[in-house]
Design an enzyme around this catalytic site. Structure first.
Site, mmCIF file in Angstrom:
data_model
loop_
_atom_site.group_PDB
_atom_site.id
_atom_site.type_symbol
_atom_site.label_atom_id
_atom_site.label_comp_id
_atom_site.label_asym_id
_atom_site.label_seq_id
_atom_site.Cartn_x
_atom_site.Cartn_y
_atom_site.Cartn_z
ATOM 1 N N HIS A 205 0.090 11.862 8.093
ATOM 2 C CA HIS A 205 -0.127 11.559 6.672
ATOM 3 C C HIS A 205 -0.958 12.599 5.932
ATOM 4 O O HIS A 205 -1.093 12.520 4.723
ATOM 5 C CB HIS A 205 -0.794 10.177 6.513
ATOM 6 C CG HIS A 205 -2.259 10.194 6.779
ATOM 7 N ND1 HIS A 205 -2.773 10.140 8.048
ATOM 8 C CD2 HIS A 205 -3.331 10.292 5.949
ATOM 9 C CE1 HIS A 205 -4.088 10.190 7.997
ATOM 10 N NE2 HIS A 205 -4.459 10.288 6.734
HETATM 11 C C1 UD1 Z 1 -6.959 8.514 2.738
HETATM 12 C C2 UD1 Z 1 -8.108 9.464 3.033
HETATM 13 C C3 UD1 Z 1 -7.944 10.027 4.426
HETATM 14 C C4 UD1 Z 1 -7.716 8.949 5.461
HETATM 15 C C5 UD1 Z 1 -6.546 8.089 5.035
HETATM 16 C C6 UD1 Z 1 -6.279 6.969 6.022
HETATM 17 C C7 UD1 Z 1 -9.007 10.638 1.023
HETATM 18 C C8 UD1 Z 1 -9.101 11.933 0.330
HETATM 19 N N1 UD1 Z 1 -8.162 10.586 2.076
HETATM 20 O O1 UD1 Z 1 -5.771 9.318 2.672
HETATM 21 O O2 UD1 Z 1 -9.118 10.749 4.760
HETATM 22 O O3 UD1 Z 1 -7.420 9.542 6.714
HETATM 23 O O4 UD1 Z 1 -6.830 7.541 3.747
HETATM 24 O O5 UD1 Z 1 -5.119 6.259 5.736
HETATM 25 O O6 UD1 Z 1 -9.659 9.696 0.639
HETATM 26 N N2 UD1 Z 1 -0.777 4.489 -0.971
HETATM 27 C C9 UD1 Z 1 -0.003 3.334 -0.957
HETATM 28 N N3 UD1 Z 1 -0.600 2.171 -0.589
HETATM 29 C C10 UD1 Z 1 -1.911 2.100 -0.247
HETATM 30 C C11 UD1 Z 1 -2.665 3.291 -0.279
HETATM 31 C C12 UD1 Z 1 -2.090 4.466 -0.636
HETATM 32 O O7 UD1 Z 1 1.171 3.342 -1.243
HETATM 33 O O8 UD1 Z 1 -2.393 1.010 0.079
HETATM 34 C C13 UD1 Z 1 -0.142 5.754 -1.358
HETATM 35 C C14 UD1 Z 1 -0.667 6.275 -2.674
HETATM 36 O O9 UD1 Z 1 0.048 5.816 -3.729
HETATM 37 C C15 UD1 Z 1 -0.505 7.770 -2.494
HETATM 38 C C16 UD1 Z 1 -0.731 7.964 -1.008
HETATM 39 O O10 UD1 Z 1 -0.489 6.723 -0.390
HETATM 40 O O11 UD1 Z 1 0.798 8.168 -2.763
HETATM 41 C C17 UD1 Z 1 -2.072 8.527 -0.683
HETATM 42 O O12 UD1 Z 1 -3.126 7.587 -0.749
HETATM 43 P P1 UD1 Z 1 -4.663 8.083 -0.890
HETATM 44 O O13 UD1 Z 1 -5.567 6.918 -0.870
HETATM 45 O O14 UD1 Z 1 -4.787 9.051 -1.982
HETATM 46 O O15 UD1 Z 1 -4.971 8.928 0.409
HETATM 47 P P2 UD1 Z 1 -4.468 8.797 1.888
HETATM 48 O O16 UD1 Z 1 -3.417 9.785 2.124
HETATM 49 O O17 UD1 Z 1 -4.206 7.375 2.276
#
Ligand code: UD1
Length: 358
Positions: A205
């Protein structure tokens, strides 16, 4: 004493579980603020339920967005929360945007901040997590390092006076889950008809692996070419990246695409796995603690002990990934095998440290 935990992303809920239990035992009043960074039930609610964590006292409902938008929304919301709840300490976890926002909002309000999992470094400043870690460590008043290596990084940055090595709280929860689940069948194995030791588990991811279409193709091609089935637990970021790049995320070769797992299901599935392939920090260490070979699709790791002790290999996507992930799981290690992540009682030490600063 009143401690406010600020959490928001999946790995933070795992770390919160032993802390919440230890605070209850120690008589610390514990307030939990969920920023809403992760909002899908399989990335959030299921952890609170399965790990017996108290329900959040406040949910900021911030959701997804660019780093500035997401972090800024958390900062704006935290001001009012801190005014209302008046904690003695704010505790932040790990390296996500929720960590940085929690630390920054508290330090600006002159509320002391403790950082759990302090001192980890990848020395790769292009990672959002690295920026979050460094800034949080320098903002915090108490640095709770999981390892000696973490404490050494903090000392090199002039922060040794604020540092205490407590061990790793993910070890606390992992060892407890492993013991509770002893003998349980592998959920992934049962569902997909895969025998113990016949499959690997994978998660991908990180932006470095998902943002570039060619690199993501190379990762998925390599997973499909491993010499045994690889069950890919698809994080929402991976699903979103595949959609954006027009990549079909589906079974092919040895690759089996699966939804994310709850924590108990993940642990039970990992115990029975032949190997783990990941770019997650937590999974590298969980694989190490369960003595499952790990293949990490990153140029560096914060958990250097896993590599030094021979259980983790860092690879680029391509042939190196295929051959590393195809290596066999070794026989059980000797009893005197090293334990760099503590004894499973880190959360108790966190509670004790905070109480000395009441
Ligand atoms: C975040 C953390 C990372 C951690 C990871 C664990 C930061 C910078 N990164 O990354 O260190 O390893 O979490 O999972 O904080 N999304 C969903 N549903 C959710 C959450 C996110 O669909 O419940 C989607 C968002 O719309 C986005 C993507 O996932 O497209 C990224 O989510 P984001 O919270 O920005 O960071 P992660 O990649 O999850």
């Amino acid at each position: 004493m009143r401690v406010l935990s600020a959490v928001g992303a999946r790995p933070q809920f795992v770390k919160l579980a032993p802390i919440d239990a230890a605070f209850r035992t120690a008589g610390i009043e514990h307030l939990i603020v969920h920023t809403g960074q992760h909002y899908d039930p399989m990335l959030s609610d299921v952890f609170f339920t399965d790990l017996g964590i108290s329900a959040p006292d406040v949910h900021l409902g911030v959701g997804s967005g660019g780093h500035g938008v997401q972090t800024g929304a958390m900062l704006a919301a935290m001001d009012g929360v801190l005014d209302e709840m008046r904690p003695d300490w704010v505790l932040v976890y790990g390296d996500t945007n929720s960590t940085l926002a929690g630390a920054l909002s508290a330090v600006k309000k002159h509320v002391p901040v403790a950082h759990l999992e302090a001192g980890l470094r990848s020395f790769d400043r292009r990672m959002p997590e690295e920026i979050n870690r460094v800034l949080t460590d320098h903002a915090a008043d108490l640095l709770l390092a999981p390892t000696a290596a973490g404490a050494a990084h903090l000392a090199a940055e002039g922060l040794q006076a604020r540092t205490v090595v407590v061990g790793d709280v993910m070890t606390d929860v992992l060892l407890a889950q492993r013991d509770a689940l002893a003998g349980a069948p592998s959920p992934v194995g049962s569902e997909l008809g895969l025998a113990d030791g016949a499959y690997s588990l994978a998660t991908i991811h990180r932006p470095q692996n998902t943002d570039d279409a060619d690199r993501l193709h190379a990762v998925l091609d390599a997973l499909a070419a491993v010499d045994h089935p690889v069950v890919l637990l698809a994080h929402p970021r991976l699903v979103a990246a595949c959609a954006a790049h027009g990549i079909e995320l589906a079974d092919r070769g040895g690759l089996r695409v699966h939804a994310p797992l709850s924590y108990p299901d993940l642990v039970a599935s990992m115990v029975a796995a032949r190997g783990v392939v990941t770019d997650s920090g937590g999974l590298q260490k969980e694989a190490f603690l369960l003595r499952v070979p790990c293949t990490t699709v990153r140029p560096v790791t914060e958990w250097v002990e896993t590599v030094e002790l021979g259980w983790n290999v860092l690879v680029e996507p391509g042939e190196a990934l295929v051959s590393a992930a195809s290596r066999p799981r070794p026989a059980e290690p000797a009893a005197e095998d090293a334990h760099p992540y503590g004894d499973g009682r880190a959360a108790e030490r966190v509670a004790a440290e905070l109480l000395t600063r009441a």
